[in-house]
Design an enzyme around this catalytic site. Structure first.
Site, PDB file in Angstrom:
ATOM      1  N   ARG A 143       3.991  17.312 -23.633  1.00  0.00           N
ATOM      2  CA  ARG A 143       3.984  15.914 -23.178  1.00  0.00           C
ATOM      3  C   ARG A 143       3.496  15.779 -21.742  1.00  0.00           C
ATOM      4  O   ARG A 143       2.732  14.862 -21.434  1.00  0.00           O
ATOM      5  CB  ARG A 143       5.382  15.311 -23.344  1.00  0.00           C
ATOM      6  CG  ARG A 143       5.526  13.863 -22.856  1.00  0.00           C
ATOM      7  CD  ARG A 143       4.387  12.954 -23.269  1.00  0.00           C
ATOM      8  NE  ARG A 143       4.126  12.971 -24.709  1.00  0.00           N
ATOM      9  CZ  ARG A 143       3.009  12.539 -25.257  1.00  0.00           C
ATOM     10  NH1 ARG A 143       2.022  12.083 -24.499  1.00  0.00           N
ATOM     11  NH2 ARG A 143       2.838  12.585 -26.563  1.00  0.00           N
ATOM     12  N   ASP A 174     -14.629  -8.799   2.848  1.00  0.00           N
ATOM     13  CA  ASP A 174     -13.538  -9.157   1.952  1.00  0.00           C
ATOM     14  C   ASP A 174     -13.735 -10.538   1.343  1.00  0.00           C
ATOM     15  O   ASP A 174     -13.809 -11.539   2.050  1.00  0.00           O
ATOM     16  CB  ASP A 174     -12.209  -9.118   2.717  1.00  0.00           C
ATOM     17  CG  ASP A 174     -11.024  -9.399   1.817  1.00  0.00           C
ATOM     18  OD1 ASP A 174     -10.939  -8.756   0.746  1.00  0.00           O
ATOM     19  OD2 ASP A 174     -10.205 -10.255   2.160  1.00  0.00           O
ATOM     20  N   LYS A 181      -4.383   1.683  -4.608  1.00  0.00           N
ATOM     21  CA  LYS A 181      -3.630   1.055  -5.701  1.00  0.00           C
ATOM     22  C   LYS A 181      -3.447   2.068  -6.824  1.00  0.00           C
ATOM     23  O   LYS A 181      -4.020   1.962  -7.909  1.00  0.00           O
ATOM     24  CB  LYS A 181      -4.353  -0.194  -6.187  1.00  0.00           C
ATOM     25  CG  LYS A 181      -4.445  -1.285  -5.124  1.00  0.00           C
ATOM     26  CD  LYS A 181      -5.263  -2.471  -5.597  1.00  0.00           C
ATOM     27  CE  LYS A 181      -5.406  -3.523  -4.504  1.00  0.00           C
ATOM     28  NZ  LYS A 181      -6.244  -4.667  -4.917  1.00  0.00           N
ATOM     29  N   GLU A 231     -11.769  -4.784   8.132  1.00  0.00           N
ATOM     30  CA  GLU A 231     -11.938  -5.847   7.140  1.00  0.00           C
ATOM     31  C   GLU A 231     -12.300  -7.145   7.851  1.00  0.00           C
ATOM     32  O   GLU A 231     -11.639  -7.541   8.817  1.00  0.00           O
ATOM     33  CB  GLU A 231     -10.634  -6.026   6.367  1.00  0.00           C
ATOM     34  CG  GLU A 231     -10.664  -7.143   5.345  1.00  0.00           C
ATOM     35  CD  GLU A 231      -9.307  -7.353   4.689  1.00  0.00           C
ATOM     36  OE1 GLU A 231      -9.102  -6.824   3.591  1.00  0.00           O
ATOM     37  OE2 GLU A 231      -8.456  -8.039   5.296  1.00  0.00           O
ATOM     38  N   LYS A 288      -6.944  -3.994   8.467  1.00  0.00           N
ATOM     39  CA  LYS A 288      -7.045  -5.125   7.550  1.00  0.00           C
ATOM     40  C   LYS A 288      -6.575  -6.397   8.253  1.00  0.00           C
ATOM     41  O   LYS A 288      -6.204  -6.383   9.429  1.00  0.00           O
ATOM     42  CB  LYS A 288      -6.255  -4.840   6.286  1.00  0.00           C
ATOM     43  CG  LYS A 288      -6.720  -3.551   5.585  1.00  0.00           C
ATOM     44  CD  LYS A 288      -6.218  -3.440   4.173  1.00  0.00           C
ATOM     45  CE  LYS A 288      -7.051  -4.283   3.226  1.00  0.00           C
ATOM     46  NZ  LYS A 288      -6.680  -4.057   1.807  1.00  0.00           N
TER      47      LYS A 288
END
Length: 278
Positions: free
Chosen positions: A96, A217, A131, A196, A163
């Site tokens: 597994r 962005d 992410k 950004e 950012k």
């Protein structure tokens, strides 16, 4: 980063086996020997073979693996990627974890390869993001590379990415970038600085203060093309935010160096495969 992989495997076995695989232990003799094959059941890009080797070796060094298809191979239903021979108890207890890793990695590599092929004929490369599944980042980003994509920063430690929140809290672009450069100098860090930007005013500020890469962005394709013309090769360019597979090519044709796509890792379906006795 190998220590992170080692820790991942130890944790994964601990949560799966606990105080013992009682199903296997109750019905499979300790000295029973056998073979299992990794059977591919869906078309895609294979990834995770090297990780599978580590899973088997860490659990039982006596397991023998005969590999027919390596990471990056295009696979089809019915293909056999490898055969593993050894103690049946070990085959069942590693099944597994190996499948979870290989299905996840192969799914990511398959999706990434789809994006890479969509960009053929342009200069643009597809980037992953942070992410990722907590704890699985190293293998998920490895899968992106196997699929032909490019890793963005691995974490918060190997690049500076200023950012919108960093800029706003720092008091503006000039202050944020200036402090970032001074920080690198003071700490003896050779880190790329990416910024950004949300509009053309911020883009012009970025070019004035000087960074290594700008992230455009949520720019429209039209504004992206205009931004690339303004930048004129002075810094690297990256498009991000709201870009789908259907709009990917349109952004690439604007001339950006990179397009970052969170979907490569955050919402991928595993590639179907099974580990069967043979």
């Amino acid at each position: 980063m190998n220590n992170l992989i080692d820790d991942l495997i130890k944790l994964a076995f601990a949560e799966d086996i606990g105080d013992g695989d009682h199903t296997t232990l109750c019905c499979i003799p300790k000295d029973a020997m056998g073979k299992s094959k990794l059977l591919i059941k869906e078309k895609g890009i294979l990834a995770g073979v090297e990780m599978a080797k580590k899973v088997f070796a860490d659990f039982d060094p006596e397991l023998k693996m005969e590999v027919f298809l390596n990471d990056g191979a295009e696979v089809n239903p019915g293909d056999i990627a490898f055969i593993v021979s050894g103690k049946v108890q070990s085959l069942l207890q590693t099944e597994r974890l190996m499948l979870n890793i290989m299905q996840r990695m192969s799914g990511i590599a398959t999706v990434t390869n789809k994006y890479v092929k969509a960009l053929e004929g342009t200069k643009t490369r597809v980037l992953d993001t942070r992410k990722t599944t907590p704890g699985l980042r190293m293998i998920e980003k490895a899968a992106v590379k196997i699929g032909g994509g490019v890793n963005h920063r691995i974490g918060l430690f190997d690049m500076i990415l200023l950012k919108d929140n960093h800029v706003d809290f720092a008091g503006g672009i000039e202050k944020a970038v200036t402090m970032a450069k001074q920080y690198c100098k003071d700490k003896g860090k050779d880190l790329k600085i990416e910024l950004e930007v949300r509009n053309f005013d911020e883009l012009n500020q970025a070019l004035a203060v000087g960074v290594d890469r700008v992230m455009l962005d949520n720019f429209s394709p039209e504004d992206t093309k205009k931004a690339v013309e303004i930048i004129n090769g002075r810094v690297e360019t990256e498009s991000s935010g709201g870009i789908t597979f259907d709009t990917l090519r349109q952004y690439a044709e604007c001339g950006v160096d990179f397009i970052s796509v969170g979907a490569l890792t955050h919402s991928v379906k595993g590639l179907d495969m099974s580990f069967k006795a043979c």
